[in-house]
Design a protein around this motif. Structure first.
Motif, PDB file in Angstrom:
ATOM      1  N   ILE A  88      -5.470 -19.561  -3.367  1.00  0.00           N
ATOM      2  CA  ILE A  88      -6.159 -19.154  -2.135  1.00  0.00           C
ATOM      3  C   ILE A  88      -6.680 -20.381  -1.392  1.00  0.00           C
ATOM      4  CG2 ILE A  88      -8.135 -17.869  -1.227  1.00  0.00           C
ATOM      5  CD1 ILE A  88      -7.708 -15.890  -3.572  1.00  0.00           C
ATOM      6  N   ARG A  91      -3.893 -21.940   0.474  1.00  0.00           N
ATOM      7  CA  ARG A  91      -3.540 -21.156   1.674  1.00  0.00           C
ATOM      8  C   ARG A  91      -4.501 -21.472   2.817  1.00  0.00           C
ATOM      9  NH1 ARG A  91      -1.048 -19.056   5.639  1.00  0.00           N
ATOM     10  NH2 ARG A  91      -1.191 -16.828   6.044  1.00  0.00           N
ATOM     11  N   LEU A  92      -5.793 -21.578   2.510  1.00  0.00           N
ATOM     12  CA  LEU A  92      -6.776 -21.909   3.547  1.00  0.00           C
ATOM     13  C   LEU A  92      -6.555 -23.312   4.103  1.00  0.00           C
ATOM     14  CD1 LEU A  92     -10.005 -20.386   1.961  1.00  0.00           C
ATOM     15  CD2 LEU A  92      -8.635 -19.437   3.826  1.00  0.00           C
ATOM     16  N   THR A 134      -1.361 -12.564   4.247  1.00  0.00           N
ATOM     17  CA  THR A 134      -2.299 -12.524   5.355  1.00  0.00           C
ATOM     18  C   THR A 134      -3.704 -12.829   4.838  1.00  0.00           C
ATOM     19  OG1 THR A 134      -0.981 -10.917   6.570  1.00  0.00           O
ATOM     20  CG2 THR A 134      -3.317 -11.006   7.117  1.00  0.00           C
ATOM     21  N   VAL A 135      -4.456 -13.588   5.631  1.00  0.00           N
ATOM     22  CA  VAL A 135      -5.839 -13.917   5.308  1.00  0.00           C
ATOM     23  C   VAL A 135      -6.729 -13.364   6.419  1.00  0.00           C
ATOM     24  CG1 VAL A 135      -7.518 -15.804   5.084  1.00  0.00           C
ATOM     25  CG2 VAL A 135      -5.278 -15.992   4.003  1.00  0.00           C
ATOM     26  N   LYS A 136      -7.793 -12.690   6.016  1.00  0.00           N
ATOM     27  CA  LYS A 136      -8.757 -12.155   6.980  1.00  0.00           C
ATOM     28  C   LYS A 136     -10.148 -12.635   6.584  1.00  0.00           C
ATOM     29  CE  LYS A 136     -10.786  -7.745   7.802  1.00  0.00           C
ATOM     30  NZ  LYS A 136     -10.629  -6.293   7.828  1.00  0.00           N
ATOM     31  N   LEU A 163     -13.865 -12.592   2.471  1.00  0.00           N
ATOM     32  CA  LEU A 163     -12.534 -13.182   2.550  1.00  0.00           C
ATOM     33  C   LEU A 163     -11.560 -12.189   1.942  1.00  0.00           C
ATOM     34  CD1 LEU A 163     -10.635 -15.611   3.064  1.00  0.00           C
ATOM     35  CD2 LEU A 163     -11.246 -16.422   0.773  1.00  0.00           C
ATOM     36  N   TRP A 164     -10.558 -11.823   2.713  1.00  0.00           N
ATOM     37  CA  TRP A 164      -9.507 -10.905   2.262  1.00  0.00           C
ATOM     38  C   TRP A 164      -8.197 -11.662   2.198  1.00  0.00           C
ATOM     39  CZ3 TRP A 164     -10.065  -5.493   1.469  1.00  0.00           C
ATOM     40  CH2 TRP A 164     -11.358  -5.013   1.686  1.00  0.00           C
ATOM     41  N   VAL A 165      -7.480 -11.509   1.116  1.00  0.00           N
ATOM     42  CA  VAL A 165      -6.161 -12.120   0.946  1.00  0.00           C
ATOM     43  C   VAL A 165      -5.204 -10.972   0.671  1.00  0.00           C
ATOM     44  CG1 VAL A 165      -4.761 -13.759  -0.343  1.00  0.00           C
ATOM     45  CG2 VAL A 165      -7.188 -14.230   0.059  1.00  0.00           C
ATOM     46  N   TYR A 170     -11.433 -10.749  -1.751  1.00  0.00           N
ATOM     47  CA  TYR A 170     -11.646 -11.782  -2.760  1.00  0.00           C
ATOM     48  C   TYR A 170     -13.110 -11.699  -3.196  1.00  0.00           C
ATOM     49  CZ  TYR A 170     -11.803 -16.394  -4.949  1.00  0.00           C
ATOM     50  OH  TYR A 170     -11.968 -17.440  -5.833  1.00  0.00           O
TER      51      TYR A 170
END
Length: 185
Positions: A88, A91-92, A134-136, A163-165, A170
């Motif tokens: 994660i 990804r960020l 997708t990241v939110k 934080l959503w992955v 998460y």
């Protein structure tokens, strides 16, 4: 005696019913004036810390643009420093800088300073179809700041709370505070 009690109750009813908490605190012309006086590109530094805790990153260069709302460039690699899951965090870091848009809600205005709360929109970085997930990022709606239009500077906080992955929240994410301080060109 009954008439006096009735009159007092009537006066109290009129007083209570005249208080309307739905009325805006400021007129639309006052809000437009504030937005006009705050308008500009602010250059400064963004630091990140845990909501109730230590600093993660001090003073990285950043800019914010104030028009009818606020737009700030938020560096997700700073958020990655707080994520123990390397997949994660990676990804960020790959996403890098995102734009966060936030509406203003004014709480106080005087001859020099505007005090406001920001209402940031969630940031969604689309993924999928052989791309990373997708990241939110979901933000608190209770943080804000001050703009001193006489000295042309602004200071504010934004706070990612979730934080959503993919489609999963998460759970290990700890609320952060992004703190910006800048001066208008």
């Amino acid at each position: 005696m009954k008439q006096i009690v009735t009159i007092i109750l009537f006066i109290a009813l009129v007083f209570v019913s005249s208080c309307n908490k739905d009325e805006p605190k400021f007129s639309s012309s006052e809000i437009q004036r504030a937005l006009f006086e705050m308008k500009g590109t602010y250059h400064g530094e963004m630091s990140v810390s845990y909501y109730h805790g230590e600093t993660i990153s001090d003073g990285n260069e950043c800019k914010a643009v104030s028009k009818d709302s606020l737009t700030v460039n938020m560096d997700l690699s700073l958020m990655a420093l707080s994520i123990p899951d390397e997949r994660i965090a990676s990804r960020l870091r790959d996403i890098g800088i995102v734009q966060v848009k936030a509406a203003y809600e004014f709480y106080q205005m005087d001859e020099q300073i505007y005090n406001f709360v920001l209402h940031p929109k969630d940031v969604i970085c689309i993924g999928g179809y052989d791309a990373p997930e997708t990241v939110k990022i979901v933000f608190s709606q209770n943080f804000g700041g001050d703009a001193d239009y006489y000295h042309h500077d602004i200071i504010f906080n934004m706070s990612p709370t979730e934080l959503w992955v993919g489609d999963k929240k998460y759970e290990q994410f700890q609320q952060l505070v992004y703190h910006f301080r800048g001066i208008c060109e």
